[in-house]
Design a protein around this motif. Structure first.
Motif, mmCIF file in Angstrom:
data_model
loop_
_atom_site.group_PDB
_atom_site.id
_atom_site.type_symbol
_atom_site.label_atom_id
_atom_site.label_comp_id
_atom_site.label_asym_id
_atom_site.label_seq_id
_atom_site.Cartn_x
_atom_site.Cartn_y
_atom_site.Cartn_z
ATOM 1 N N ALA A 128 -6.484 -4.834 -4.608
ATOM 2 C CA ALA A 128 -7.094 -5.684 -5.639
ATOM 3 C C ALA A 128 -6.138 -5.899 -6.810
ATOM 4 O O ALA A 128 -6.012 -7.018 -7.333
ATOM 5 C CB ALA A 128 -8.395 -5.053 -6.117
ATOM 6 N N ILE A 129 -5.437 -4.837 -7.235
ATOM 7 C CA ILE A 129 -4.495 -4.968 -8.343
ATOM 8 C C ILE A 129 -3.346 -5.889 -7.958
ATOM 9 O O ILE A 129 -2.917 -6.750 -8.743
ATOM 10 C CB ILE A 129 -3.971 -3.575 -8.758
ATOM 11 C CG1 ILE A 129 -5.099 -2.757 -9.395
ATOM 12 C CG2 ILE A 129 -2.798 -3.709 -9.727
ATOM 13 C CD1 ILE A 129 -4.704 -1.327 -9.693
ATOM 14 N N ALA A 134 -11.145 -7.286 -0.687
ATOM 15 C CA ALA A 134 -10.254 -6.956 -1.797
ATOM 16 C C ALA A 134 -9.036 -7.860 -1.844
ATOM 17 O O ALA A 134 -8.381 -7.959 -2.888
ATOM 18 C CB ALA A 134 -9.815 -5.496 -1.703
ATOM 19 N N GLY A 135 -8.719 -8.500 -0.711
ATOM 20 C CA GLY A 135 -7.593 -9.426 -0.692
ATOM 21 C C GLY A 135 -6.538 -9.152 0.356
ATOM 22 O O GLY A 135 -5.489 -9.796 0.361
ATOM 23 N N ALA A 136 -6.793 -8.211 1.285
ATOM 24 C CA ALA A 136 -5.808 -7.909 2.328
ATOM 25 C C ALA A 136 -5.755 -9.034 3.362
ATOM 26 O O ALA A 136 -6.750 -9.715 3.617
ATOM 27 C CB ALA A 136 -6.150 -6.587 3.012
ATOM 28 N N ASP A 137 -4.571 -9.211 3.951
ATOM 29 C CA ASP A 137 -4.404 -10.207 5.006
ATOM 30 C C ASP A 137 -4.489 -9.590 6.392
ATOM 31 O O ASP A 137 -4.849 -10.261 7.354
ATOM 32 C CB ASP A 137 -3.034 -10.893 4.871
ATOM 33 C CG ASP A 137 -2.955 -11.733 3.607
ATOM 34 O OD1 ASP A 137 -3.576 -12.802 3.582
ATOM 35 O OD2 ASP A 137 -2.286 -11.303 2.647
ATOM 36 N N TYR A 138 -4.131 -8.320 6.497
ATOM 37 C CA TYR A 138 -4.093 -7.661 7.802
ATOM 38 C C TYR A 138 -4.463 -6.209 7.596
ATOM 39 O O TYR A 138 -3.912 -5.539 6.708
ATOM 40 C CB TYR A 138 -2.688 -7.787 8.401
ATOM 41 C CG TYR A 138 -2.548 -7.279 9.816
ATOM 42 C CD1 TYR A 138 -3.095 -7.974 10.886
ATOM 43 C CD2 TYR A 138 -1.848 -6.105 10.080
ATOM 44 C CE1 TYR A 138 -2.944 -7.514 12.175
ATOM 45 C CE2 TYR A 138 -1.697 -5.638 11.372
ATOM 46 C CZ TYR A 138 -2.242 -6.350 12.421
ATOM 47 O OH TYR A 138 -2.102 -5.899 13.704
ATOM 48 N N THR A 183 -8.164 4.385 -2.983
ATOM 49 C CA THR A 183 -6.893 4.036 -3.611
ATOM 50 C C THR A 183 -6.300 2.787 -2.971
ATOM 51 O O THR A 183 -5.747 1.917 -3.661
ATOM 52 C CB THR A 183 -5.907 5.208 -3.501
ATOM 53 O OG1 THR A 183 -6.470 6.358 -4.133
ATOM 54 C CG2 THR A 183 -4.576 4.867 -4.156
ATOM 55 N N ALA A 184 -6.429 2.693 -1.663
ATOM 56 C CA ALA A 184 -5.909 1.518 -0.953
ATOM 57 C C ALA A 184 -6.622 0.251 -1.410
ATOM 58 O O ALA A 184 -5.991 -0.788 -1.639
ATOM 59 C CB ALA A 184 -6.066 1.707 0.552
ATOM 60 N N ASP A 196 -1.549 1.908 -10.812
ATOM 61 C CA ASP A 196 -1.087 1.437 -12.124
ATOM 62 C C ASP A 196 -0.338 0.121 -11.925
ATOM 63 O O ASP A 196 0.689 0.082 -11.223
ATOM 64 C CB ASP A 196 -0.172 2.484 -12.740
ATOM 65 C CG ASP A 196 0.258 2.128 -14.157
ATOM 66 O OD1 ASP A 196 0.040 0.967 -14.574
ATOM 67 O OD2 ASP A 196 0.824 3.008 -14.832
ATOM 68 N N PRO A 197 -0.802 -0.981 -12.516
ATOM 69 C CA PRO A 197 -0.115 -2.268 -12.350
ATOM 70 C C PRO A 197 1.359 -2.203 -12.721
ATOM 71 O O PRO A 197 2.194 -2.893 -12.117
ATOM 72 C CB PRO A 197 -0.892 -3.209 -13.275
ATOM 73 C CG PRO A 197 -2.258 -2.591 -13.378
ATOM 74 C CD PRO A 197 -2.025 -1.121 -13.326
#
Length: 555
Positions: free
Chosen positions: A428-429, A455-459, A422-423, A398-399
């Motif tokens: 992404a959110i 999704a946008g993770a760095d590590y 979920t991760a 939930d944002p």
């Protein structure tokens, strides 16, 4: 042992140890049949000459013996006048019938009968191997890791279908209950050097049962509950591994490791030479580029010592290796040169000190991440249930929950939720809410790592990969998540290499270490074409083992 006569073929000193027990049985059976046929050929040839008065070649005798034993005919030499020869031919016929039935039982029937297959027959001979009692993660990842390290193993799997699938794919797996001593005997526990237990709440029982059969075993136990560490050690475990806790701790430490001072980065130093981990982020210009084509190649004052790529420490690094997101480059050189590379590797966002971190998921991994954060870091935690150190109770999907945790003011987000889907959604959110944040995430499956980057993770750290590497460390003394800590950097007299270039000197040594450069007149020179001169100090980096080998050769 089980008592079956075929167990002699599983003996570690048996011939052809690279064959499975069944394959050795077939080879032995074929050798016996060939020996019988050859013996009968010689006896038949002798009998025809001395008893029947017919002198013919060994090849004709061989043909007649074969025809007789296979019942395809009674031999072109029939009839025989001597009673003794007739008795011998009858004996050969009876022997052929016996061998025919034995062939059906040993070779033919097992190929078609629908009775359960004994997977033990597929095991190769073992000596000082590892018995893996269950593995509740991605089994193929672990077994591939063991085979890559040339570690002999037997997996004892309680799920019959899974055991058969793994065996069919060529893995050394059998079906059985790891709490049953007889099943452990099938895994050749008495000849094993180590036991790996990953059977959940049954671990204590498995360890105790195994030690009754082989008290000299080195026992390594996995656990999802760090609180069970003391109990497992009490029953005999030499090492207790908790991948979730270790990953969480590493993610927490990484929020400090990327700060903008050498002290926070944990640089190792020898004189003016520093060695540091440099993370390659997903939007870095280094991503997708071969090492030899990067700005690291030939850079003055800098040397690439090693790299942690896809969970493996590469030392030295193959110049053709492709740099992937999440790679950790281990570089040595002057502080200014390393700072330049670190900023370049960071991509669009330069490395910075994290002062405000959000931790999503306060299970085992989340608590470990929280505990690993530096004292000066302000942490806000999220979980679906109230608990100790939980600041925001809510759904991370939930944002509004992320906004309530102050994600717009945070500089880092650590995601340690239990479910990979979920991760992914959480990452992404978070990216839609703010792009100016470092996202560190734990996933379960190895195949999910690229998805997390998308999704946008760095590590990203994978539980499956880390679990396999954890076990590799325990079995082979390798480190898993902190490559910098297992490296040494030394300065030594360069007398043995005077007159050679750095590249030539490096090629001469058999030790798998890296020649960082030479110290000359207080400066570090890293150009591989530099000729080593008298009075130079050679700077060498490697693991404890490779440095010891280098010192043995040249010190």
């Amino acid at each position: 042992m089980s008592g079956d006569w075929t167990d002699i073929f599983a003996d570690k000193d048996a011939p052809l140890p690279w064959l499975t027990r069944r394959q050795r049985l077939v080879v032995a059976y074929a050798a016996v049949v060939v020996a019988v046929v050859l013996l009968y050929t010689l006896l038949y040839n002798y009998g025809m000459r001395t008893l029947e008065g017919r002198d013919h070649s060994l090849f004709r005798s061989f043909t007649t013996v074969t025809e007789t034993m296979t019942t395809t005919g009674y031999g072109a030499d029939a009839p025989w006048s001597s009673p003794l020869m007739n008795l011998f031919v009858v004996f050969m016929q009876l022997t052929g019938i016996v061998i025919g039935f034995a062939t059906l039982r040993v070779l033919i029937i097992p190929l078609f009968e629908r009775t359960p297959l004994d997977l033990s027959d597929r095991l190769t001979a073992k000596d000082d191997h590892v018995v893996v009692c269950e593995y509740r993660r991605d089994t193929a990842v672990l077994l591939d890791e063991l085979e890559r390290l040339n570690v002999e193993y037997v997996l004892l799997e309680s799920d019959e279908e899974e055991a058969k699938r793994l065996s069919d794919e060529g893995y050394q797996a059998i079906h059985g209950d790891p709490e049953d001593g007889a099943q452990l005997e099938r895994a050749l526990i008495r000849d094993a050097s180590a036991l790996v237990a990953d059977a959940g709440d049954r671990n204590a029982s498995v360890v105790l049962t195994a030690l009754r059969h082989n008290p000299d075993l080195r026992v390594i136990s996995f656990t999802d509950t760090p609180d069970h560490d003391a109990a497992l050690r009490e029953v005999g475990a030499d090492a207790v591994l908790s991948p979730d806790a270790l990953i969480g701790r590493r993610l927490g430490q990484k929020t400090a490791a990327w700060a903008d001072t050498p002290e926070s980065m944990g640089d190792a130093t020898v004189g003016d030479v520093r060695i540091r981990e440099v993370l390659v982020r997903r939007n870095s210009p280094l991503c997708g580029v071969r090492i030899e084509d990067t700005a690291l190649a030939g850079r003055t004052g800098l040397s690439l010592v090693g790299a942690w790529i896809d969970g493996d420490l590469r030392l030295p690094v193959d110049p053709g290796e492709v740099v992937t997101p999440n790679s950790v480059l281990i570089v040595a050189g002057t502080e200014s040169a390393i700072d330049d590379v670190q900023e370049f590797a960071a991509g669009l966002r330069p490395p910075r000190r994290h002062a405000n971190v959000v931790v999503a998921g306060m299970g085992v991994g989340g608590r470990a991440a929280y505990d690993a954060l530096p004292e000066e870091v302000t942490a806000t935690t999220i979980d679906q249930q109230e608990g100790r150190h939980v600041d925001v109770v809510g759904d991370v999907r939930d944002p509004e929950t992320l906004e309530l945790a102050g994600i717009d003011e945070a500089s880092a987000l650590v995601v340690t939720v239990e479910d990979d889907s979920t991760a992914m959604l959480t990452v992404a959110i978070a990216r839609t809410l703010t792009d100016d944040i470092e996202i560190l995430v734990r996933v379960d499956g190895t195949a999910k790592s690229p998805t997390a980057f998308d999704a946008g993770a760095d590590y990203v750290l994978s539980t499956q990969r880390v679990s396999a590497r954890l076990l590799a460390r325990e079995l082979r003394g390798e480190d898993v998540l902190t490559p910098l800590e297992q490296l040494r950097i030394v300065r030594t007299e360069a007398g043995a290499f005077v007159g050679r270039t750095l590249a030539e000197a490096s090629a001469e040594t058999r030790a798998e270490c890296v020649f960082v450069g030479v110290e000359r007149d207080g400066a570090l020179v890293t150009d591989e074409e530099t000729t080593i001169e008298a009075g130079d100090l050679l700077v060498v980096a490697g693991t404890d083992a490779t440095i010891r080998e280098f010192e043995r050769q040249f010190a």
